[in-house]
Design an enzyme around this catalytic site. Structure first.
Site, PDB file in Angstrom:
ATOM      1  N   HIS A   1       0.863  -1.178   0.000  1.00 23.71           N
ATOM      2  CA  HIS A   1       0.000   0.000   0.000  1.00 23.71           C
ATOM      3  C   HIS A   1       0.904   1.234   0.000  1.00 23.71           C
ATOM      4  O   HIS A   1       1.878   1.279   0.738  1.00 23.71           O
ATOM      5  CB  HIS A   1      -0.891  -0.021   1.252  1.00 23.71           C
ATOM      6  CG  HIS A   1      -2.024   0.939   1.179  1.00 23.71           C
ATOM      7  ND1 HIS A   1      -1.854   2.290   1.319  1.00 23.71           N
ATOM      8  CD2 HIS A   1      -3.343   0.743   0.959  1.00 23.71           C
ATOM      9  CE1 HIS A   1      -3.035   2.882   1.194  1.00 23.71           C
ATOM     10  NE2 HIS A   1      -3.955   1.966   0.978  1.00 23.71           N
TER      11      HIS A   1
ATOM     12  N   ARG B   1      -5.396  10.931  -0.967  1.00 26.40           N
ATOM     13  CA  ARG B   1      -5.015  11.293  -2.328  1.00 26.40           C
ATOM     14  C   ARG B   1      -6.248  11.469  -3.202  1.00 26.40           C
ATOM     15  O   ARG B   1      -6.288  12.338  -4.064  1.00 26.40           O
ATOM     16  CB  ARG B   1      -4.084  10.224  -2.912  1.00 26.40           C
ATOM     17  CG  ARG B   1      -2.658  10.361  -2.399  1.00 26.40           C
ATOM     18  CD  ARG B   1      -1.817   9.158  -2.779  1.00 26.40           C
ATOM     19  NE  ARG B   1      -2.267   7.965  -2.067  1.00 26.40           N
ATOM     20  CZ  ARG B   1      -2.501   6.795  -2.651  1.00 26.40           C
ATOM     21  NH1 ARG B   1      -2.320   6.649  -3.932  1.00 26.40           N
ATOM     22  NH2 ARG B   1      -2.895   5.775  -1.939  1.00 26.40           N
TER      23      ARG B   1
END
Lengths: 241, 247, 666
Positions: free
Chosen positions: C257, C273
């Site tokens: 990740h 994000r």
């Protein structure tokens, strides 16, 4: 970045299985690193200074509730406690009181919670007729779901039990964790138990009427659960049964 | 089989005792303790205020005392000390109820006492400390309040001079100087706890702050009144003559 | 040595293990669970996002069904999964969600009417149907066509684990806590149970059962930085390896990740994000646009992880005592947005970093996150080699994830796999009888006893903590996000060297009971075998598929590598496992290999792909337009399921249509 500090850890050491061993506080020194938590520090101590040091961590992210201990007189989750929170660099670690001591900082909260769960029937008692998993689920009000989740956030870390002087004085007292869970099921519209049923379980000296409102639970709960409010709610509810 | 044993555990948890040990008494006991406590606490607050009327002069206190003793019902305007007597008996009864139910909370074994002391040493916590002092003061009140009430039952006359005589010449000041802080602490934090306990107010910290302010205020009030009585007492010649209204 | 007999033995008390135990107990079998920790502390609890199930209640999930969930899962796996299993899974996921609602999970529910959501960083208003009010809601997740992830606020794993454990407690299923299974008792054909060590008393105990289910989770902790709990050390996989018979599948398939915080490796959600946060290097420079001009920070998970690693290798990482990292900057989102939409991230930053993400940048780096590989099982969860040995959840390679797992499918696998495999485990318990071979039990008990004695009394000199740290570093450095032949060679060589050294472990703490150093020593030997298996698998697989990314072989190569890596360790003294490959049969696939939808489509096709594609089209054409989706599916790839789970899933849209039709008739 300024010069790294040297931290002084004063740690409770006792192995109840070792004959002749006596409880004592042992001091360790460790160089602090940026972002160091008690989790990181204890592991470093074990790896580099004393491999026999016992403590419990699982998720190390403040989610699983394994690592509660008393840090400088305050019971909390060690994994998310930053060493930087202690300006003088002295950190005293004690195991949570009120639980079977496995050794050093490790206590058997799991056994306690399982017994509590069995004693108070801490599971949903649904209407068994309503169990077709192929059909659409029964609707629930979105507000109820939100409220249930808010009460369900307890991680069974045992901090409330250790912070409760009532519990320390009376072993059979169910503590905030037990009452929070009862409150959670009492609120759940899927649960078929009535107020009378709950009264049977907590309407006594070991339950809600044994609580002396010392609020150790409220002031230490790492998940900020509304213990004071929920216990008061249960007390009113049970007193009107 | 395991499911059966689980059921047994659940059954065992269900209390089936009779009499006062019956689970219904757990709720009643908690309610009675709180209710009697609130009565006693509120009475104390009023009591301190009535008696501090001495700060406004002998006449003020005299009128208050006569009024409370039912003076409006007498032709002379004088009250009946019997009212004080009866009321004192009533308060003694409330006190007994409160004490009986509050006694449940006392650590009865040495182990419990030790656990409490350990807890306070290793996990210092303000509300626990407050409760500890409430327990200690409660214990003291168990002796101090009946002493005070018995005096009032056996010798119910209240008035600027008679009360001052009691305080100064009969040395009741020694009792009051002990009783005042003890009862103020116990009552104020008791009221705070009742409010929090039954969830009557959500703003606990505001409540706690208010309790502390109230405590200071009651102490100032009490000490000032007590000093006033001492001064009055010192100025009185023996044997003391009851105060006569100027009105 | 104490011997405990039961019908169903489950190792691991996370969601998958408990669900199997419940299925078995409900059929009246004596059931027992072993766990390293109290059940509710298992790593399942950490799942925050939710679980995928095609309920199609929310308007953004309208039209969703098992078919679309199946397709998303297969594409996500880069065609590495077992499509039968993916089908079984997609079909049962809605059932699991509904069952959990009856067990007490307070699923977040739909509120009718308008609500504002953020899609592609823009505010959008959606309108939920009146009739959907109070039904189970779903949120958006990466790699899915529909909003399909059912959730409870920010603690889905917590709610699920608590509900399932409570159910287990209500059934009186005993969980032996702080018991660590350290070897499987078997005769080469049949598994009889485990030898376990009590972490408190040090006592060795034999648990003898008709079936043994390994549900111990993943092996993330063979890496130095992992989002996994510290107990996810791959001991379950090592148990299977140590039999010398059972195989592990696709061990090289490990997911990373992009944004876990440094140093502790706790995840910050992709939402940072998604909502507009950017990545910066040690100079404060936003580097992602240089690598991925189009999608920038929002390229797929594996791509971002690879680019970040590439950038740090260029020396652009921020140096810290815990190694280099990069910055995640969400300050541009503003206080209000962070306080309301990213509360969890804010709390993690405050508690673990002592920083305020409204003002400060968050130190992050790609971190090991999920193990797609595990104990290879058939679709019924049983090991193809050892009868009576089952595995479920992240511990297993049941293989619905192939080489990459979709978010929301891991939590789902635990309960869905648990309910399906639980039925098969219960069947096994009803159909077989307990085999008690006391000599065999004694032999395995003695073997473990000797191992413990050797560690305590032996003259060994190697420090288990140091060996483990070395292994974790090797895995991180050479078997990480990017892999290449030379580095993998180094990894395999160094790991086998460590494995050799692990025969010479020595302890400073000589206690036989609660002894953390002994626990570490027993584990590190086993973890090293798992690590070697991962490295060997990665070295041998000369293609890039899903999370397995070879710099020297960047193409997905269906022609040579449309298969599953199988590893076993027949010779206990050998330093290397034995590897073989199990081909995936394209001619049986419902969804033949195709373009996954990221980057350039440079896959080398399998010779059967085109043939199967034509066959699929022919089958569908033959069925005609009248055939419903169930008929089409059955014609393409019939799959098995326990009878109880075969009924179709009712959806809210079905009832609305039906009521409309009914009222229309009147």
């Amino acid at each position: 970045m300024s010069q790294a500090r040297t931290l002084t850890f004063s740690i409770f050491r006792y192995d109840p299985q070792e004959s002749g061993d006596k409880p004592k506080m042992v001091t360790y020194s460790l160089t602090e690193a940026p972002g160091m938590t008690v989790f990181i520090a204890l592991n470093q101590l074990r790896e580099t200074q004393d491999p026999s040091l016992q403590f419990d961590f699982v998720c190390r992210a403040g989610i699983c509730g394994s690592c509660a201990m008393v840090i400088n007189g305050f019971p909390t989750l060690a994994c998310r406690t930053l060493t930087a929170n202690y300006p003088d660099g002295h950190i005293k670690l004690m195991p949570l009181p009120g639980f079977d001591l496995i050794g050093d900082l490790s206590v058997n909260t799991g056994k306690f919670m399982r017994e509590l769960s069995e004693r108070l029937s801490l599971w949903l008692h649904p209407n068994s007729a309503d169990n077709d998993i192929h059909r659409i689920e029964a609707p629930m009000s979105p507000e109820e779901a939100t409220k249930l989740y808010e009460l369900e956030r307890c991680v069974e870390c045992g901090v409330c039990v250790s912070a409760c002087a009532t519990k320390q004085m009376r072993d059979t007292f169910v503590g905030a964790v037990g009452m929070m869970k009862i409150a959670r099921f009492e609120l759940d519209s899927r649960d078929t138990r009535t107020a009378d049923d709950f009264y049977h379980v907590i309407g006594n000296q070991d339950g809600v009427f044994g609580c002396m409102t010392l609020l150790g639970c409220q002031d230490t709960c790492p998940k900020d659960l509304p213990h004071m409010q929920q216990i008061a709610y249960l007390r009113r509810k049970m007193a009107s049964v | 089989m395991a499911a059966n044993s689980l059921q047994t555990k659940v059954d065992r948890a269900v209390n089936t005792d009779k009499g006062f040990a019956h689970p219904l008494w757990a709720a009643r006991a908690d309610k009675l303790q709180s209710l009697s406590g609130v009565l006693l606490g509120l009475f104390l607050v009023m009591h301190l205020h009535f008696e501090s009327s001495i700060l406004f002069g002998k006449e003020a206190f005299y009128q208050v005392a006569q009024f409370l003793e039912g003076g409006i019902f007498s032709e002379t305007g004088h009250g009946y000390p019997l009212v004080t007597k009866i009321f004192s008996c009533f308060m003694l009864l409330i006190l007994l109820i409160h004490a009986v139910f509050a006694l449940r909370r006392f650590p009865t074994q040495l182990g419990q006492w030790r656990a409490l002391r350990n807890q306070m040493r290793f996990l210092p916590h303000e509300d626990t400390k407050i409760w500890f002092w409430q327990m200690i003061t409660g214990f003291l009140l168990f002796f101090l309040v009946p002493t005070h009430l018995f005096t009032m039952i056996t010798n119910p006359e209240i008035g600027p001079h008679l009360s001052a005589e009691r305080v100064y010449h009969l040395n009741a000041w020694a009792l009051y100087i002990l009783l005042l802080p003890v009862v103020a602490v116990h009552a104020v934090f008791g009221l705070y706890r009742v409010v929090v306990k039954w969830g009557l107010v959500e703003q606990r910290f505001a409540m706690l702050k208010f309790a502390k302010v109230l405590l200071v205020y009651l102490m100032v009030l009490g000490v000032a009144s007590l000093l006033t009585y001492i001064f009055i007492g010192r100025s009185l010649a023996l044997p003391v003559v009851p105060y006569v209204s100027m009105l | 040595m104490k011997i405990i007999y039961t019908d169903t033995l489950v190792v691991g008390a996370g969601l998958a293990g408990l669900r199997v135990a419940i299925a078995s107990k409900e059929r009246g079998l004596d059931t027992l669970v072993l766990s390293l920790v109290p059940a509710k502390r298992s790593h399942s609890v950490a799942a925050q996002g939710g679980m995928q199930a095609s309920l199609a209640n929310t308007i953004k999930g309208e039209g969703d069904d098992e078919d679309i969930h199946f397709q998303d899962t297969v594409k996500g796996s880069d065609w590495g999964c077992d499509q039968d299993v993916a089908r079984m899974f997609a079909h049962c996921a809605p059932k699991a969600v509904r069952e959990l609602a009856q067990w007490g999970v307070p699923w977040t529910r739909i509120t009718k009417g308008d609500r504002q959501v953020i899609v592609n960083a823009e505010k959008v208003t959606i309108t939920e149907a009146e009739a959907a009010h109070g039904l189970i809601n779903a949120r958006d997740f990466g790699g899915t066509k529909k909003w399909r992830t059912c959730y409870t606020a920010d603690g889905a794993g917590h709610s699920l684990l608590y509900a399932v454990d409570n159910k287990a407690i209500s059934l009186g299923i005993p969980v032996h806590e702080r018991m660590e299974a350290l070897s499987l008792i078997h005769d080469g054909e049949r598994c009889h149970g485990v030898i376990a060590r009590c972490l408190i008393t040090g006592e060795l105990r034999a648990y003898i059962a008709k079936s043994t289910t390994i549900a111990t989770g993943g092996y993330g902790r063979i890496y130095s930085v992992s989002t996994n709990a510290v107990i996810c050390e791959g001991i379950g996989q090592a148990l299977a390896l140590d039999t010398g018979v059972a195989t592990l599948g696709n061990m090289e398939a490990v997911q990373f990740h992009p944004t876990a915080i440094v140093p502790v490796g706790i995840l910050t959600t992709e939402g940072c994000r998604g909502d507009g946060g950017v990545l910066r290097d040690k100079d404060g420079y936003r580097f992602m646009p240089d690598y991925e001009p189009e999608k920038k920070e929002l390229a797929s998970r594996d791509v971002v992880s690879r680019r970040m690693t590439e950038h740090m290798r260029k020396g652009k990482g921020v140096n810290s005592p815990y190694g280099p990292h990069l910055w995640l900057d969400i300050t541009l989102l503003g206080q209000k947005h962070i306080d309301t939409n990213l509360r969890e991230v804010k709390e993690i930053c405050e508690n673990f970093l002592g920083i305020d993400p409204v003002k400060d940048w968050i130190p992050v780096r790609p971190t090991q996150h999920y193990s797609m590989g595990g104990i290879r099982t058939k679709a019924n969860g049983e090991s193809p080699q050892l009868s009576g040995l089952f595995s479920v959840g992240e511990a297993a390679c049941w293989d619905m994830h192939g080489f990459n797992r979709l978010g929301g499918n891991s939590l789902a696998e635990t309960v869905v796999g648990g309910m399906i495999i639980g039925k098969y485990v219960a069947d096994f318990g009803e159909q077989t009888s307990l085999v008690v071979d006391t000599d065999l039990i004694a032999q395995f008990g003695k073997q473990l006893q000797t191992e413990v004695d050797q560690l305590i009394e032996g003259e060994g000199t190697e420090d288990p903590f140091k060996l483990k740290a070395s292994m974790q570093k090797i895995m991180m450095d050479y078997v990480g996000i990017f892999r290449n032949g030379p580095e993998l060679e180094v990894a395999v060589n160094q790991l086998t060297e460590l494995l050799e050294r692990s025969k010479n472990l020595g302890l400073k703490c000589k206690k036989r009971h609660a002894n953390p150093e002994l626990v570490e020593a027993l584990r590190v030997k086993r973890m090293l075998k798992v690590a070697v298996t991962v490295a060997c698998g990665a070295l041998a697989r000369t293609e890039s598929r899903g999370a397995h990314s070879r710099e020297d072989f960047p193409q997905r190569n269906d022609q040579d590598w449309l298969n599953r890596t199988l590893t076993s360790w027949p010779d206990a003294n050998s330093l290397r496992p034995e590897m073989s490959y199990e081909a995936l049969d394209v001619m049986r696939m419902e969804l033949p290999p195709g373009y996954r939808g990221y980057g350039v489509d440079n896959a080398i096709a399998h010779p059967d792909t085109q043939k199967r594609q034509q066959q699929v089209e022919a089958i569908l054409a033959e069925l005609g337009d009248d055939a419903d989706r169930y008929a089409k599916q059955a014609a393409l790839m019939p799959f098995e399921l326990p009878e109880e789970y075969q009924p179709r899933n009712q959806r809210f849209t079905d009832t609305v249509a039906k009521t409309d039709a009914e009222s229309g008739e009147k």
